[in-house]
Design a protein around this motif. Structure first.
Motif, PDB file in Angstrom:
ATOM      1  N   ALA A  62       1.041  -1.116  -0.318  1.00  0.00           N
ATOM      2  CA  ALA A  62      -0.114   0.002  -0.101  1.00  0.00           C
ATOM      3  C   ALA A  62       1.371   1.488  -0.392  1.00  0.00           C
ATOM      4  O   ALA A  62       0.633   2.180  -0.831  1.00  0.00           O
ATOM      5  CB  ALA A  62      -1.372  -0.165   1.321  1.00  0.00           C
ATOM      6  N   ALA A  63       1.724   1.112   0.317  1.00  0.00           N
ATOM      7  CA  ALA A  63       3.358   2.383   0.640  1.00  0.00           C
ATOM      8  C   ALA A  63       3.415   3.177  -0.818  1.00  0.00           C
ATOM      9  O   ALA A  63       3.901   3.740  -1.526  1.00  0.00           O
ATOM     10  CB  ALA A  63       4.069   2.117   1.723  1.00  0.00           C
ATOM     11  N   TYR A  64       4.237   1.275  -1.500  1.00  0.00           N
ATOM     12  CA  TYR A  64       4.756   1.229  -2.551  1.00  0.00           C
ATOM     13  C   TYR A  64       3.615   2.215  -3.669  1.00  0.00           C
ATOM     14  O   TYR A  64       4.110   3.124  -4.030  1.00  0.00           O
ATOM     15  CB  TYR A  64       4.805   0.063  -2.613  1.00  0.00           C
ATOM     16  N   VAL A  65       2.741   1.295  -3.256  1.00  0.00           N
ATOM     17  CA  VAL A  65       1.441   2.765  -4.354  1.00  0.00           C
ATOM     18  C   VAL A  65       0.955   3.802  -4.345  1.00  0.00           C
ATOM     19  O   VAL A  65      -0.170   4.056  -4.813  1.00  0.00           O
ATOM     20  CB  VAL A  65       0.223   1.315  -4.603  1.00  0.00           C
ATOM     21  N   GLY A  66       0.989   4.061  -3.141  1.00  0.00           N
ATOM     22  CA  GLY A  66       0.818   5.538  -2.417  1.00  0.00           C
ATOM     23  C   GLY A  66      -1.034   5.467  -2.182  1.00  0.00           C
ATOM     24  O   GLY A  66      -0.970   6.644  -2.498  1.00  0.00           O
TER      25      GLY A  66
END
Length: 97
Positions: A62-66
């Motif tokens: 989720a952090a990787y795709v913002g």
């Protein structure tokens, strides 16, 4: 389209057989609706896997795709990493799915 062999959970037995067309055909065969946004996340997961040789946990992804976790769950209506990895031709995620 003839789909390559899949395991009991619907994952490809040989992830090297994956192509975007096969991923989309698998989702269609399973009656799973793939939107452009979902497909974009599938491709991002493949990128992450290519760079790190590991399927990310949902928080990390989720952090990787913002995107916030909640938004990911709302979009997929399920644990996001399972369909993302399945239709992306990636290994099954470990831990929480």
């Amino acid at each position: 389209m003839n789909l390559p062999p899949r395991d009991g959970d619907g994952y490809l037995q040989d992830m090297n057989q994956w192509t975007p067309e096969i991923g989309k055909a698998m989702a269609e065969a399973d009656g799973f609706e793939m939107t452009d946004e979902k497909w974009d996340q599938v491709l991002k997961a493949r990128e992450f896997y290519d760079d790190n040789q590991v399927v990310p946990a949902i928080r990390k992804f989720a952090a990787y795709v913002g995107k916030p976790n909640k938004e990911m769950f709302d979009l997929w209506q399920t644990g996001p990493m399972k369909p993302i990895t399945k239709y992306g031709g990636l290994p099954k995620p470990t831990g929480c799915v």
